[in-house]
Design an enzyme around this catalytic site. Structure first.
Site, PDB file in Angstrom:
ATOM      1  N   TRP A  91     -69.172 -12.165  -9.468  1.00 24.33           N
ATOM      2  CA  TRP A  91     -68.589 -13.134  -8.542  1.00 24.33           C
ATOM      3  C   TRP A  91     -67.198 -12.734  -8.069  1.00 24.33           C
ATOM      4  O   TRP A  91     -66.507 -13.535  -7.465  1.00 24.33           O
ATOM      5  CB  TRP A  91     -68.543 -14.505  -9.226  1.00 24.33           C
ATOM      6  CG  TRP A  91     -69.886 -14.912  -9.729  1.00 24.33           C
ATOM      7  CD1 TRP A  91     -70.850 -15.583  -9.039  1.00 24.33           C
ATOM      8  CD2 TRP A  91     -70.438 -14.647 -11.029  1.00 24.33           C
ATOM      9  NE1 TRP A  91     -71.968 -15.756  -9.827  1.00 24.33           N
ATOM     10  CE2 TRP A  91     -71.740 -15.190 -11.054  1.00 24.33           C
ATOM     11  CE3 TRP A  91     -69.965 -13.989 -12.172  1.00 24.33           C
ATOM     12  CZ2 TRP A  91     -72.567 -15.097 -12.172  1.00 24.33           C
ATOM     13  CZ3 TRP A  91     -70.785 -13.899 -13.298  1.00 24.33           C
ATOM     14  CH2 TRP A  91     -72.068 -14.463 -13.291  1.00 24.33           C
ATOM     15  N   ASP A  92     -66.776 -11.509  -8.332  1.00 27.13           N
ATOM     16  CA  ASP A  92     -65.425 -11.054  -7.982  1.00 27.13           C
ATOM     17  C   ASP A  92     -64.376 -11.898  -8.690  1.00 27.13           C
ATOM     18  O   ASP A  92     -63.325 -12.216  -8.131  1.00 27.13           O
ATOM     19  CB  ASP A  92     -65.220 -11.084  -6.467  1.00 27.13           C
ATOM     20  CG  ASP A  92     -63.975 -10.317  -6.030  1.00 27.13           C
ATOM     21  OD1 ASP A  92     -63.437  -9.532  -6.826  1.00 27.13           O
ATOM     22  OD2 ASP A  92     -63.533 -10.512  -4.881  1.00 27.13           O
ATOM     23  N   TYR A  93     -64.654 -12.263  -9.928  1.00 22.24           N
ATOM     24  CA  TYR A  93     -63.698 -13.011 -10.736  1.00 22.24           C
ATOM     25  C   TYR A  93     -62.792 -12.044 -11.512  1.00 22.24           C
ATOM     26  O   TYR A  93     -62.713 -12.093 -12.747  1.00 22.24           O
ATOM     27  CB  TYR A  93     -64.426 -13.951 -11.706  1.00 22.24           C
ATOM     28  CG  TYR A  93     -65.016 -15.193 -11.089  1.00 22.24           C
ATOM     29  CD1 TYR A  93     -64.589 -15.683  -9.855  1.00 22.24           C
ATOM     30  CD2 TYR A  93     -66.012 -15.912 -11.750  1.00 22.24           C
ATOM     31  CE1 TYR A  93     -65.133 -16.836  -9.314  1.00 22.24           C
ATOM     32  CE2 TYR A  93     -66.557 -17.073 -11.214  1.00 22.24           C
ATOM     33  CZ  TYR A  93     -66.120 -17.530  -9.991  1.00 22.24           C
ATOM     34  OH  TYR A  93     -66.660 -18.683  -9.446  1.00 22.24           O
ATOM     35  N   ASN A 140     -64.182 -16.685  -4.745  1.00 24.83           N
ATOM     36  CA  ASN A 140     -63.339 -15.586  -5.229  1.00 24.83           C
ATOM     37  C   ASN A 140     -61.921 -15.641  -4.673  1.00 24.83           C
ATOM     38  O   ASN A 140     -61.091 -14.805  -5.040  1.00 24.83           O
ATOM     39  CB  ASN A 140     -63.988 -14.233  -4.925  1.00 24.83           C
ATOM     40  CG  ASN A 140     -64.033 -13.910  -3.448  1.00 24.83           C
ATOM     41  OD1 ASN A 140     -64.131 -14.804  -2.611  1.00 24.83           O
ATOM     42  ND2 ASN A 140     -63.986 -12.640  -3.122  1.00 24.83           N
TER      43      ASN A 140
END
Length: 825
Positions: free
Chosen positions: A493-495, A613
């Site tokens: 999740w582009d965390y 994000n």
């Protein structure tokens, strides 16, 4: 005998052609609104959503037909529609004004129009079969009554705030004699990005208080002349710098990489350095978040101090550049320190780097400085390909620039410098944010991102799976891993861990514990023992949604902290819009996406990612108060949509949809080399506003010893986000960090309206604000000058991707000279 004349009936009198045309127009408007509402409402019901829009569409159509025929029954139908809409809106949204307005605004306005005299006179007061109460007069009274109740509810909800957490006691201020633990930085200086290497964003100055902050005034303003929009600028060209204050000077960098020194008291320019950026750069971002400072070495007086180097650099400033260098400058003159970097005054970050492409790798954030080392990470191109540069963390000798160690998360068991001819691991997780350091414990704390591509991880190595989206403690002497804490397992999740860890000592069960506070994009704030990485506030593993894309997998659980700003899962009733029509669009879009709560895997169907994000927290992080043992935070909530697009090969353009000009940068999300590209965007209505209901941004105070959120208030207005500058306090997103001070005042400039604001840290109340000439997406800082005054400094240059106003401003605020108390002799 006089002839008999029967009594006239209003409905039988000749119809005024104007009234007939008005009735037809009113009916046609309701039909034009009702038919799409009816059809889209039916679609929403099929998708499993609310039946209100289908019923409302029927109401619009029926009322339109009746009113076009000049039947007063149309007024009664619309009165029922108004009453039903109000009841439904209260059931779904409660006493929350903005969700109520989106649901009922159109119905309310049309009801008012039907009661205006030119329209109201269209229908006869009575008609055959509709005399008295049930005629037009009764219909008008019914509609007017429904609108009146609607108006009363609207007024009540305007003054009611459902989004203000005040149920807990405010954080108690410490006694007047309490003070922050001593550090090596003089109280009136700001020598690192977060003031010290601990990254607290806390000033021990206490001259500005909640009682006198309203008297703050601008003392000086400086303009750099460096504004985004130059040829070759990427969209995300931003002025995000936090200046340093050393002695009587301020030091900072600009988006186009100039380094500037100012007189701290007057804002007068002292010197300027241009690093002469080399060649054409493949840039996604153009920014410089700050410089780093090495103070003069402390030497004993006996024997006599060693002579200064030939270049006069007893102290140094370090500037990371967009072409992949770190330059050492003399703070006195702004000239390069030739004693550093083998006589060049700089080091080359491309040494040993795979996939060389100038601009694709550099350090957007300030480097870490210790008494012996310069520690550097860097950013890579995001989601362009699987063949990007390495995320290696390198330590150099602070005096010579010689490489001391290199830790590569792709090869984590070795930290020795590379042998000649070798390169670091391509595409390993990188650290684009700011690291923190504790020289007493001998560790540097590195926030790591993800391996591109962010949304598909089927080919990640065991090392990547271990260190991706983690905070890693490296030994200062050797570069070896001391401990690692992963904030997201198998991140899809582009965390990234986006923010600098904040280091402070916490009093827990009567014991002083060295702690690390790590905010994250997904909203967790992890409070760890920085000696071992062990959680000080409980962390539990929570079951996560399953079902990843072909060739990938998902982690069965994800970590959740006792201190969490994770928002409740979205539902259909959380959808919003400027009108009921774009709200309906958002509801349909919501039900068409895959969404099972936070950590729903990306999909070819399209997945709703919430929080998106953009991050609950991003690079601005949080500010911690070591005396009050609290964190001043700025949670932001925006949903995004992530849709995987199958790739036929490694070269086709899937996201841009057209031939890329030669030499230009690929779209951010093509993911060349992976089986999927990804379409990633904010979850917006056709009008370009978030599909989820406001507030989108808050300020909140949390007790770091218990994890309790003491207060939380929506923050910021839509003045600079709406076509008409309306100062509605809806709670807007923030990008930039907060500052806290010993005086009990916090400052923030990063909200997407152009203001510098001050808050009382004990209760979160906004107590002062000043209009900025451009977007303030940076972190303020505070310092003092020779006359004893405390200054607050803010940079206002805007953010390209967010579209905030561009500028080149540096502004300093202080209390008036006459009103500023003088420090005791």
């Amino acid at each position: 005998m006089p002839s008999y004349t029967p009594p006239s009936h209003p409905a039988l009198e000749p119809v005024d052609p104007l009234k007939r045309r008005t009735a037809w127009a009113a009916g046609l408007v309701l039909l034009l609104l009702g038919v799409p509402l009816l059809l889209a409402g039916f679609w929403l019901v099929v998708l499993g959503g609310s039946s209100y829009y289908l019923i409302a569409g029927l109401g619009f159509v029926l009322a339109g037909v009746l009113l076009a025929r000049r039947s007063p029954a149309g007024l009664w139908v619309f009165a029922l529609l108004v009453a039903g809409t109000l009841a439904w809106a209260l059931w779904e949204a409660g006493l929350d004004w903005w969700p109520l307005a989106a649901r009922g605004g159109v119905v309310f306005v049309i009801g008012l129009l039907l009661l205006t005299p030119p329209v109201a006179r269209t229908w006869p007061i009575a008609s055959p079969g509709h005399e008295g109460t049930w005629g037009a007069r009764g219909g008008r009274w019914a509609l007017g009554g429904a609108l009146g109740i609607f108006l009363v509810v609207a007024v009540v909800t305007w003054f009611h705030d459902d989004n203000r957490l005040i149920g807990l006691q405010p954080l108690a201020p410490m006694g007047g004699s309490a003070a922050a633990p001593a550090d090596s930085v003089p109280p009136g200086e700001w020598q690192a990005y977060g003031r010290t290497g601990h990254g607290q964003r806390y000033s021990p100055l206490a001259q500005i208080t909640p009682d006198n902050v309203k008297s703050l005034e601008m003392v000086w303003q400086y303009r750099t002349g460096d504004v985004r929009g130059q040829p070759g600028d990427p969209q995300e060209t931003t002025f995000e710098v936090t200046p340093l204050k050393v002695g009587n000077r301020l030091f900072f960098c600009t988006p186009h990489q100039s380094v500037i020194a100012l007189d701290a008291a007057t804002g007068t320019e002292v010197w300027r350095f241009n690093p002469q950026i080399q060649g054409q750069l493949a840039l996604q971002h153009l920014t410089c978040r700050g410089l780093s400072y090495q103070p003069p070495a402390v030497v004993p007086t006996v024997p006599p101090p060693a002579p200064a180097t030939a270049d006069g650099c007893t102290a140094k400033l370090f500037m990371p550049t967009a072409d992949g260098r770190v330059i050492a400058l003399n703070p006195d003159t702004g000239k390069p320190c030739s004693s550093f970097g083998g006589g060049k005054g700089q080091i080359d970050l491309w040494a040993g780097m795979p996939n060389v492409k100038p601009g694709a790798y550099y350090s957007t954030s300030p480097v870490v400085v210790t008494s012996k080392l310069l520690i550097v990470g860097g950013t890579v191109l995001d989601n362009v390909s699987t063949k990007e540069q390495s995320g290696v963390i390198r330590a150099y000798d602070i005096n010579t620039g010689a490489l001391v160690w290199a830790w590569d998360s792709g090869q984590p068991n070795s930290s020795a410098p590379l042998a000649p001819g070798q390169v670091y691991t391509p595409n390993s997780p990188n650290s684009w944010s700011i690291s923190s350091v504790d020289e007493v414990l001998g560790m540097v704390y590195v926030p790591l991102g993800n391996q591109p591509p962010d949304q598909w991880g089927g080919q990640r190595s065991p090392a990547v799976e271990t260190y991706s989206s983690s905070v890693v403690a490296l030994d200062l002497a050797t570069g070896k891993v001391r401990w690692n804490f992963q904030t997201v397992h198998h991140d899809l999740w582009d965390y990234d861990v986006p923010a600098q860890p904040s280091l402070l000592d916490l009093s827990i069960k009567g014991e002083k514990v060295p702690a690390l506070v790590q905010p994250t994009k997904q909203g967790e704030v992890f409070v760890l023992d920085r000696r071992t990485g062990t959680p000080l506030l409980p962390v539990t593993e929570v079951a996560a949604p399953q079902g990843a894309a072909e060739g990938d997998h998902t982690a069965p659980t994800q970590p959740k902290s006792a201190l969490s700003f994770d928002p409740p899962p979205l539902t259909g009733r959380d959808m919003w819009g400027a009108t009921m029509f774009d709200q309906l669009y958002c509801r349909i879009a919501f039900h068409r996406l895959r969404y099972e709560g936070r950590f729903t895997p990306p999909s070819t169907q399209g997945t709703l990612v919430y929080p998106g994000n953009f991050g609950v927290f991003n690079w601005g992080g949080v500010a911690v108060d070591p005396v009050r043992q609290m964190a001043f935070t700025t949670p932001t909530y925006l949903a995004f949509v992530s849709k995987l697009v199958p790739r036929p090969d490694d070269t086709a353009l899937m996201v841009q949809g057209k031939q890329r000009p030669e030499g230009s940068l690929p779209s951010l999300n093509e993911n060349f080399g992976a089986p999927f590209a990804v379409k990633l965007s904010a979850f917006l209505s056709p009008f370009g506003i978030p599909c989820q209901a406001p507030p989108w941004g808050y300020v909140a105070g949390a007790d770091l010893t218990t994890g309790a959120v003491a207060w939380k208030h929506k923050n910021g207005t839509v003045r600079d986000l709406s076509p008409i500058p309306l100062p509605f306090r809806m709670g807007v997103p923030n990008l930039g960090g907060p500052l806290t001070t010993a005086g009990g005042v916090a400052f923030l400039s990063g909200t997407l309206d152009d203001y510098l604001r001050a808050y009382d840290v004990n209760n979160g109340n906004e107590i002062w604000k000043s209009r900025l000439p451009a977007g303030g997406q940076a972190t303020p800082m505070s310092y003092s000058v020779a006359d004893g005054r405390q200054f607050v400094l803010v940079v206002a240059g805007g953010h390209g991707s967010l579209g905030t106003r561009a500028g080149d401003y540096v502004r300093a605020y202080a209390l008036p000279m006459a009103g500023a108390p003088r420090p005791a002799p």
